[in-house]
Scaffold this active site. Structure first.
Site, mmCIF file in Angstrom:
data_model
loop_
_atom_site.group_PDB
_atom_site.id
_atom_site.type_symbol
_atom_site.label_atom_id
_atom_site.label_comp_id
_atom_site.label_asym_id
_atom_site.label_seq_id
_atom_site.Cartn_x
_atom_site.Cartn_y
_atom_site.Cartn_z
ATOM 1 C CG ASP A 181 4.156 -2.691 9.190
ATOM 2 O OD1 ASP A 181 4.118 -2.186 10.261
ATOM 3 O OD2 ASP A 181 3.400 -2.214 8.211
ATOM 4 C CE LYS A 238 -3.030 2.179 10.486
ATOM 5 N NZ LYS A 238 -4.084 2.880 10.004
ATOM 6 C CE1 TYR A 257 -3.650 -1.387 5.437
ATOM 7 C CE2 TYR A 257 -1.729 -0.666 4.472
ATOM 8 C CZ TYR A 257 -3.061 -0.365 4.821
ATOM 9 O OH TYR A 257 -3.690 0.606 4.289
HETATM 10 N N1 PLP Z 1 0.950 -0.997 8.161
HETATM 11 C C1 PLP Z 1 0.095 -1.626 8.787
HETATM 12 C C2 PLP Z 1 0.258 -2.785 9.392
HETATM 13 C C3 PLP Z 1 -0.937 -0.916 8.850
HETATM 14 O O1 PLP Z 1 -2.273 -1.675 9.382
HETATM 15 C C4 PLP Z 1 -1.379 0.104 7.910
HETATM 16 C C5 PLP Z 1 -2.698 0.910 7.820
HETATM 17 O O2 PLP Z 1 -3.712 0.267 8.123
HETATM 18 C C6 PLP Z 1 -0.249 0.482 7.189
HETATM 19 C C7 PLP Z 1 0.682 0.085 7.355
HETATM 20 C C8 PLP Z 1 -0.370 1.888 6.241
HETATM 21 O O3 PLP Z 1 -0.320 2.941 7.229
HETATM 22 P P1 PLP Z 1 -1.139 4.364 6.746
HETATM 23 O O4 PLP Z 1 -2.532 4.363 6.654
HETATM 24 O O5 PLP Z 1 -0.716 5.328 7.723
HETATM 25 O O6 PLP Z 1 -0.426 4.701 5.590
#
Ligand code: PLP
Length: 400
Positions: A176, A201, A104
């Protein structure tokens, strides 16, 4: 609750307050910044929203731990709050982390742009090549970090080797698990120390809040909670209430999304105007064998490239779609579509994106819970428009 209960049952009943508050079937929102002093003798036990301990925080945390089969969990204001706080609680000045190269964009940016300011170094790893990690680990290395299904190319690391490597080098394994969700993969059961989520998500699933979670070994989650108490990235109780509500339908949503995404990936892979589809459920995916062994489903996320590389043509194709909304984020009930180079991975330079294989023309699709047939028919009509239609004219039989 017995630990043998199935995930669908845990999503409804695990962690819930007993007795129920005033008999209410649903946990009320505890919209109170502070609570009566109860003689607590540790600062972190004082009941105050920023200290992440209202009933809304506690119930969602207990439910998350139960569904991933982990010891403990804490929720945070966003996925990035969970990721940054976790990394800052494990790493200190002079430490080093090994991190998957393709992941990400926000995590990539935090590691490359913010961690060095704290005196923390990093090296990127090819997460599918465990041998190569041995050459990069240092005596200062404290953690190894991967994504279960990596954003946006859907790579699946050698997960069992990550756990083994971390154990043998006495470092912390962090994953993650956002893209897989706890329905498809439960990292603690493989032996990961910590699992992180953007609850924005799948866990919430309705694209109406941001939230994050850190799940895993109790001692580590306690350290992350204390860091979160200091940094202040607390989820508001109202958002926690919405997350709690969303989680109850997680299994139903994700199972539908698994099935639908696989059908859409198969459809796209056969289409004459499509150059490449990245989805771990496809036999053509390089990590299909390990994904089949470890996951209960392949998830709702896929990415693909059309044969036209011109981004204006790609953007026009996205505009022709009737149902998927062209927006960043993922994991909601509505299908979303985006070009990562313009959204989730915009923070990386185009050279950095190219190095890890993210072309400007790459399209990422988050499958919602619409009827699969409607989504396929929608792709079908959009792939016949403009210059893309020429591919169909050349080979009509593949464009039904
Ligand atoms: N981890 C992944 C795999 C993501 O796709 C995202 C955001 O798209 C995040 C973490 C970050 O999350 P947030 O937008 O809730 O801070």
């Amino acid at each position: 609750m017995r630990s043998s209960e199935r995930v669908e049952t845990k999503l409804i009943h695990a962690g819930e307050l007993r007795p129920r508050v005033a008999g209410a079937v649903n946990l009320p929102i505890f919209q109170s910044a502070t609570f009566e002093y109860g003689g607590e003798d540790d600062y972190h036990d004082i009941r105050y929203i920023r200290l992440n301990n209202t009933p809304n925080h506690n119930v969602v945390g207990a439910k998350l731990a139960a569904i991933e089969g982990a010891e403990s969990a804490i929720i945070a204001a966003s996925g990035m709050a969970a990721i940054s706080t976790t990394l800052l609680s494990i790493l200190k000045k002079g430490d080093h982390i090994l991190i998957q190269d393709c992941l990400y964009g926000g995590t990539h940016d935090f590691v490359t742009k913010d961690l060095p300011g704290f005196g923390i170094e990093y090296d990127f790893i090819d997460a599918s090549d465990p041998q190569s990690w041995e050459n990069i680990i240092r005596k200062e290395t404290r953690a190894i970090y991967v994504e279960t299904i990596a954003n946006p190319l859907m790579g699946v690391p050698e997960l069992a080797s990550v756990v083994e490597f971390a154990r043998s080098h006495k470092i912390v394994s962090i994953i993650d698990n956002t893209f897989a969700s706890p329905i498809n993969f439960r990292p603690a059961q493989m032996g990961f120390d910590l699992s992180l989520h953007s609850c924005t998500k799948y866990l919430n699933g309705h694209s109406d809040i941001v939230g994050g979670a850190c799940i895993g070994k109790a001692e580590l989650v306690k350290a992350v909670t204390r860091k979160l108490n200091h940094l202040g990235g607390t989820m508001d109780p109202h958002a926690a209430f919405l997350l709690h509500r969303g989680m109850k339908t997680l299994a139903l949503r994700v199972r539908h999304q698994n099935e639908s995404a696989l059908k859409i990936a198969r459809y796209l892979e056969k289409h004459v105007a499509i150059a490449k589809v990245n989805y771990p459920g496809l036999e053509s995916h390089p990590a299909h064998a390990r994904a089949s062994k470890w996951f209960d489903g392949f998830g709702g996320m896929l990415s693909f490239e059309i044969k036209e590389k011109n981004v204006a043509v790609v953007d026009q194709f996205l505009k022709e779609l009737q149902f998927p909304i062209c927006a960043p984020s993922l994991g909601g009930v509505e299908s979303l579509i985006t070009r990562p180079a313009t959204t989730s991975h915009l923070g990386l330079s185009s050279e950095d994106r190219a190095k890890i294989g993210i072309s400007d023309a790459l399209i990422r699709f988050s499958t919602g819970i619409e009827a699969t047939e409607d989504l396929i028919e929608d792709f079908d009509q959009a792939l016949k428009k403009g210059s893309l239609g020429n591919f169909c004219k050349q080979e009509d039989s593949l464009c039904s």
